[in-house]
Write an enzyme that holds these catalytic residues in place. Structure first.
Site, PDB file in Angstrom:
ATOM      1  N   GLY A 271      -1.547   7.639   6.916  1.00  0.00           N
ATOM      2  CA  GLY A 271      -0.922   8.574   5.986  1.00  0.00           C
ATOM      3  C   GLY A 271      -1.323  10.015   6.286  1.00  0.00           C
ATOM      4  O   GLY A 271      -2.036  10.294   7.256  1.00  0.00           O
TER       5      GLY A 271
ATOM      6  N   THR B 207      -2.834  18.461  -2.391  1.00  0.00           N
ATOM      7  CA  THR B 207      -3.181  18.887  -1.039  1.00  0.00           C
ATOM      8  C   THR B 207      -1.923  18.887  -0.184  1.00  0.00           C
ATOM      9  O   THR B 207      -1.040  18.044  -0.374  1.00  0.00           O
ATOM     10  CB  THR B 207      -4.243  17.927  -0.460  1.00  0.00           C
ATOM     11  OG1 THR B 207      -5.354  17.911  -1.358  1.00  0.00           O
ATOM     12  CG2 THR B 207      -4.703  18.371   0.915  1.00  0.00           C
TER      13      THR B 207
ATOM     14  N   TYR C 278       0.572   5.055 -11.313  1.00  0.00           N
ATOM     15  CA  TYR C 278      -0.348   5.741 -10.401  1.00  0.00           C
ATOM     16  C   TYR C 278      -1.626   6.145 -11.140  1.00  0.00           C
ATOM     17  O   TYR C 278      -2.736   5.842 -10.708  1.00  0.00           O
ATOM     18  CB  TYR C 278       0.358   6.971  -9.840  1.00  0.00           C
ATOM     19  CG  TYR C 278      -0.430   7.755  -8.809  1.00  0.00           C
ATOM     20  CD1 TYR C 278      -0.677   7.219  -7.537  1.00  0.00           C
ATOM     21  CD2 TYR C 278      -0.896   9.040  -9.085  1.00  0.00           C
ATOM     22  CE1 TYR C 278      -1.375   7.950  -6.584  1.00  0.00           C
ATOM     23  CE2 TYR C 278      -1.585   9.769  -8.133  1.00  0.00           C
ATOM     24  CZ  TYR C 278      -1.823   9.228  -6.882  1.00  0.00           C
ATOM     25  OH  TYR C 278      -2.508   9.958  -5.942  1.00  0.00           O
TER      26      TYR C 278
ATOM     27  N   GLY D 258       3.114   5.608   5.151  1.00  0.00           N
ATOM     28  CA  GLY D 258       2.579   6.338   6.303  1.00  0.00           C
ATOM     29  C   GLY D 258       3.431   6.124   7.538  1.00  0.00           C
ATOM     30  O   GLY D 258       4.470   5.466   7.482  1.00  0.00           O
TER      31      GLY D 258
ATOM     32  N   ASN E 271     -10.493  -5.532  -2.643  1.00  0.00           N
ATOM     33  CA  ASN E 271     -10.712  -6.000  -1.273  1.00  0.00           C
ATOM     34  C   ASN E 271     -11.548  -5.010  -0.466  1.00  0.00           C
ATOM     35  O   ASN E 271     -12.431  -5.404   0.307  1.00  0.00           O
ATOM     36  CB  ASN E 271      -9.370  -6.239  -0.567  1.00  0.00           C
ATOM     37  CG  ASN E 271      -8.639  -7.450  -1.130  1.00  0.00           C
ATOM     38  OD1 ASN E 271      -9.272  -8.348  -1.699  1.00  0.00           O
ATOM     39  ND2 ASN E 271      -7.327  -7.480  -0.982  1.00  0.00           N
TER      40      ASN E 271
ATOM     41  N   ASP F 186      -3.607  -0.081   7.762  1.00  0.00           N
ATOM     42  CA  ASP F 186      -2.469   0.542   7.072  1.00  0.00           C
ATOM     43  C   ASP F 186      -1.250  -0.351   7.248  1.00  0.00           C
ATOM     44  O   ASP F 186      -1.018  -0.877   8.343  1.00  0.00           O
ATOM     45  CB  ASP F 186      -2.208   1.943   7.664  1.00  0.00           C
ATOM     46  CG  ASP F 186      -1.378   2.820   6.741  1.00  0.00           C
ATOM     47  OD1 ASP F 186      -0.247   2.414   6.397  1.00  0.00           O
ATOM     48  OD2 ASP F 186      -1.842   3.908   6.366  1.00  0.00           O
ATOM     49  N   ASN F 187      -0.468  -0.518   6.188  1.00  0.00           N
ATOM     50  CA  ASN F 187       0.758  -1.331   6.314  1.00  0.00           C
ATOM     51  C   ASN F 187       2.000  -0.458   6.484  1.00  0.00           C
ATOM     52  O   ASN F 187       3.119  -0.969   6.448  1.00  0.00           O
ATOM     53  CB  ASN F 187       0.917  -2.263   5.112  1.00  0.00           C
ATOM     54  CG  ASN F 187       1.213  -1.515   3.828  1.00  0.00           C
ATOM     55  OD1 ASN F 187       1.127  -0.286   3.794  1.00  0.00           O
ATOM     56  ND2 ASN F 187       1.559  -2.229   2.775  1.00  0.00           N
TER      57      ASN F 187
ATOM     58  N   LYS G  53      -5.396   4.544 -10.557  1.00  0.00           N
ATOM     59  CA  LYS G  53      -6.538   5.331 -10.086  1.00  0.00           C
ATOM     60  C   LYS G  53      -7.690   5.282 -11.089  1.00  0.00           C
ATOM     61  O   LYS G  53      -8.863   5.290 -10.702  1.00  0.00           O
ATOM     62  CB  LYS G  53      -6.114   6.772  -9.826  1.00  0.00           C
ATOM     63  CG  LYS G  53      -5.162   6.921  -8.647  1.00  0.00           C
ATOM     64  CD  LYS G  53      -5.845   6.613  -7.323  1.00  0.00           C
ATOM     65  CE  LYS G  53      -4.920   6.892  -6.144  1.00  0.00           C
ATOM     66  NZ  LYS G  53      -5.567   6.600  -4.852  1.00  0.00           N
TER      67      LYS G  53
ATOM     68  N   TYR H 187     -18.907  -1.972  -9.317  1.00  0.00           N
ATOM     69  CA  TYR H 187     -19.601  -2.446  -8.098  1.00  0.00           C
ATOM     70  C   TYR H 187     -20.901  -1.675  -7.890  1.00  0.00           C
ATOM     71  O   TYR H 187     -21.906  -2.234  -7.448  1.00  0.00           O
ATOM     72  CB  TYR H 187     -18.691  -2.297  -6.874  1.00  0.00           C
ATOM     73  CG  TYR H 187     -17.971  -3.582  -6.534  1.00  0.00           C
ATOM     74  CD1 TYR H 187     -17.008  -4.110  -7.396  1.00  0.00           C
ATOM     75  CD2 TYR H 187     -18.258  -4.283  -5.362  1.00  0.00           C
ATOM     76  CE1 TYR H 187     -16.358  -5.301  -7.101  1.00  0.00           C
ATOM     77  CE2 TYR H 187     -17.612  -5.463  -5.058  1.00  0.00           C
ATOM     78  CZ  TYR H 187     -16.660  -5.973  -5.932  1.00  0.00           C
ATOM     79  OH  TYR H 187     -16.028  -7.154  -5.636  1.00  0.00           O
TER      80      TYR H 187
HETATM   81  P1  NAD Z   1       0.289   8.944   2.169  1.00  0.00           P
HETATM   82  O1  NAD Z   1       1.369   8.173   1.518  1.00  0.00           O
HETATM   83  O2  NAD Z   1       0.644   9.893   3.256  1.00  0.00           O
HETATM   84  O3  NAD Z   1      -0.830   7.956   2.725  1.00  0.00           O
HETATM   85  C1  NAD Z   1      -1.159   6.751   2.105  1.00  0.00           C
HETATM   86  C2  NAD Z   1      -1.267   5.668   3.174  1.00  0.00           C
HETATM   87  O4  NAD Z   1      -1.613   4.421   2.548  1.00  0.00           O
HETATM   88  C3  NAD Z   1       0.063   5.449   3.913  1.00  0.00           C
HETATM   89  O5  NAD Z   1      -0.153   5.480   5.311  1.00  0.00           O
HETATM   90  C4  NAD Z   1       0.503   4.056   3.446  1.00  0.00           C
HETATM   91  O6  NAD Z   1       1.268   3.380   4.418  1.00  0.00           O
HETATM   92  C5  NAD Z   1      -0.845   3.402   3.158  1.00  0.00           C
HETATM   93  N1  NAD Z   1      -0.756   2.265   2.226  1.00  0.00           N
HETATM   94  C6  NAD Z   1      -0.203   2.240   0.989  1.00  0.00           C
HETATM   95  N2  NAD Z   1      -0.305   1.011   0.454  1.00  0.00           N
HETATM   96  C7  NAD Z   1      -0.972   0.243   1.364  1.00  0.00           C
HETATM   97  C8  NAD Z   1      -1.393  -1.107   1.391  1.00  0.00           C
HETATM   98  N3  NAD Z   1      -1.148  -1.953   0.377  1.00  0.00           N
HETATM   99  N4  NAD Z   1      -2.070  -1.550   2.487  1.00  0.00           N
HETATM  100  C9  NAD Z   1      -2.317  -0.726   3.525  1.00  0.00           C
HETATM  101  N5  NAD Z   1      -1.937   0.575   3.561  1.00  0.00           N
HETATM  102  C10 NAD Z   1      -1.262   1.035   2.483  1.00  0.00           C
HETATM  103  O7  NAD Z   1      -0.497   9.721   1.002  1.00  0.00           O
HETATM  104  P2  NAD Z   1      -1.680  10.783   1.098  1.00  0.00           P
HETATM  105  O8  NAD Z   1      -1.192  12.034   0.496  1.00  0.00           O
HETATM  106  O9  NAD Z   1      -2.251  10.798   2.459  1.00  0.00           O
HETATM  107  O10 NAD Z   1      -2.723  10.143   0.078  1.00  0.00           O
HETATM  108  C11 NAD Z   1      -3.862   9.425   0.533  1.00  0.00           C
HETATM  109  C12 NAD Z   1      -4.736   9.087  -0.652  1.00  0.00           C
HETATM  110  O11 NAD Z   1      -5.148  10.285  -1.314  1.00  0.00           O
HETATM  111  C13 NAD Z   1      -4.038   8.223  -1.709  1.00  0.00           C
HETATM  112  O12 NAD Z   1      -4.970   7.299  -2.229  1.00  0.00           O
HETATM  113  C14 NAD Z   1      -3.648   9.223  -2.768  1.00  0.00           C
HETATM  114  O13 NAD Z   1      -3.572   8.621  -4.028  1.00  0.00           O
HETATM  115  C15 NAD Z   1      -4.784  10.227  -2.684  1.00  0.00           C
HETATM  116  N6  NAD Z   1      -4.402  11.556  -3.183  1.00  0.00           N
HETATM  117  C16 NAD Z   1      -3.600  12.385  -2.452  1.00  0.00           C
HETATM  118  C17 NAD Z   1      -3.250  13.638  -2.965  1.00  0.00           C
HETATM  119  C18 NAD Z   1      -2.405  14.621  -2.193  1.00  0.00           C
HETATM  120  O14 NAD Z   1      -2.176  15.728  -2.691  1.00  0.00           O
HETATM  121  N7  NAD Z   1      -1.956  14.334  -0.988  1.00  0.00           N
HETATM  122  C19 NAD Z   1      -3.708  14.032  -4.236  1.00  0.00           C
HETATM  123  C20 NAD Z   1      -4.505  13.154  -4.957  1.00  0.00           C
HETATM  124  C21 NAD Z   1      -4.863  11.921  -4.416  1.00  0.00           C
END
Ligand code: NAD
Ligand code: UDP
Length: 315
Positions: free
Chosen positions: A11, A176, A146, A37, A100, A32-33, A150, A160
């Site tokens: 991602g 971000t 969501y 991403g 997990n 990653d699935n 979280k 844990y």
């Molecule tokens: P993104 O969607 O680009 O990346 C998330 C990744 O998780 C993707 O590659 C997706 O394929 C993978 N994924 C989702 N479900 C999955 C599963 N069941 N098994 C394996 N892989 C899985 O999003 P991001 O912006 O890079 O966010 C990454 C993390 O940061 C997330 O947990 C998100 O909640 C958190 N976050 C991001 C922001 C932001 O502003 N970007 C803000 C707050 C929190």
């Protein structure tokens, strides 16, 4: 040197985090699935020593052979359109997926870090938001898939920690942005930049007076590593404490892109938070970290990335 598992490493944030870990000499196994991403975010790492990609859904049992020093759980749909389109998957990756990932860390005796979010504060009645604020979340609204995932993630991580003595870190990430966001993720920064570059109207939801605080990805990842390497469990807010209305953001995007796009108002999404800005006191005092990249510079660097993809016909 450490061996680190990054869930969600294909991602936006996970891929930048993977780069930073490899650059400092760590080995990285990405799980990653690809649900939100893309392998494009990792293609520059093909064949690089110390890097492994495994296509795996972390809501299914996770097993990684060999020693692991840290598990960084970043897998989850993150943009509002993505999690609203994948509501059950989002709840499952926050609950089962977190379980997990925690189980893997416990089995390996590894440190565990998880990406939480400013969304745990909901539509906040305290401003700016310190970590001690418990939030104002609608538990049954559309965004709850969501926000509550979280909040559960944080609760399970602390269980844990308390029950099994697991060494944990919780980072509350505020909005971000930067290169490798999906161009069509529906978040405001990507929408505005893509609309401006294509000469389409910028879509302002509501009257555009709601605020957000935008952190450039390089700053954010430096904050992740400071938390990971430090002694504090958290939760700790990592973001940028400059606060902008969506109308102000639109102005910055129009200036940076040189676009003459107009503004078009659309309905405000349900439960859209009115304001958001991190209180960074803990990050500054405990981690010695603070953001350094201003909005104008970050939007310029992000625009260059998307312009490059458009020119190459990749999007
Ligand atoms: P993104 O969607 O680009 O990346 C998330 C990744 O998780 C993707 O590659 C997706 O394929 C993978 N994924 C989702 N479900 C999955 C599963 N069941 N098994 C394996 N892989 C899985 O999003 P991001 O912006 O890079 O966010 C990454 C993390 O940061 C997330 O947990 C998100 O909640 C958190 N976050 C991001 C922001 C932001 O502003 N970007 C803000 C707050 C929190
Ligand atoms: N927004 C907007 N126009 C868009 C997309 C989003 O005005 O094209 C607004 C949205 O209503 C919210 C803010 O921008 O108030 C940030 O939205 P985003 O989806 O990026 O993230 P959020 O912080 O809401 O999770």
């Amino acid at each position: 040197m450490a061996r680190v598992v990054v869930t969600g490493g294909a991602g936006f944030l996970g891929s930048h985090l993977t780069d930073a870990l490899l650059d400092r000499g760590d080995e990285v196994v990405v799980l990653d699935n690809l649900v939100t991403g893309s392998l494009r975010n990792l293609q520059h790492l093909a064949g690089r020593d110390g890097f492994t990609f495994v296509n795996h859904d972390v809501t299914e049992p996770v097993s990684v052979p060999g020693e692991v020093d840290a598990v960084l759980h970043f897998a989850s749909p993150a943009s509002p359109p993505a999690y609203l389109a994948l509501p059950v998957e989002t709840l499952m990756v926050g609950s089962r997926g977190t379980h997990n990932a925690l189980g893997l860390a416990r089995a390996k005796g590894a440190r565990f870090m998880v990406s939480s979010t400013s969304e745990v504060y909901g539509d906040p009645s305290v401003h700016p938001q310190p970590e001690s604020y418990w939030g104002n979340v609608n538990p049954i609204g559309p965004r709850s898939v969501y926000d509550e995932a979280k909040r559960f993630t944080e609760a399970l991580t602390m269980a844990y920690h308390r029950t099994h003595g697991l060494d944990v870190r919780i980072v509350r990430i505020f909005n971000t942005y930067g290169p490798r966001m999906q161009h069509d993720d529906g978040r405001v920064v990507t929408n505005f930049i893509m609309q401006a570059l294509k000469g389409e109207p910028l879509t302002i939801y509501g009257d555009g007076s709601q605020t957000r605080s935008f952190c450039f990805v390089d700053d954010e990842v430096r904050g992740f590593l400071a938390l990971l390497d430090g002694d504090h469990t958290g939760p700790i807010n990592i973001g940028n404490d400059g606060e902008f209305t969506m109308l102000e953001l639109a102005e910055v995007v129009l200036e940076v892109t040189g676009s003459s796009s107009t503004l078009e108002h659309r309905p405000l999404p349900v439960d859209d938070p009115r304001q958001r800005r991190p209180d960074l006191t803990l990050a500054r005092s405990l981690l010695g970290w603070e953001p350094t990249i201003a909005l104008h510079e970050g939007v310029t660097r992000t625009t260059e990335y998307f312009r490059g993809l458009l020119d190459a016909g990749e999007i």
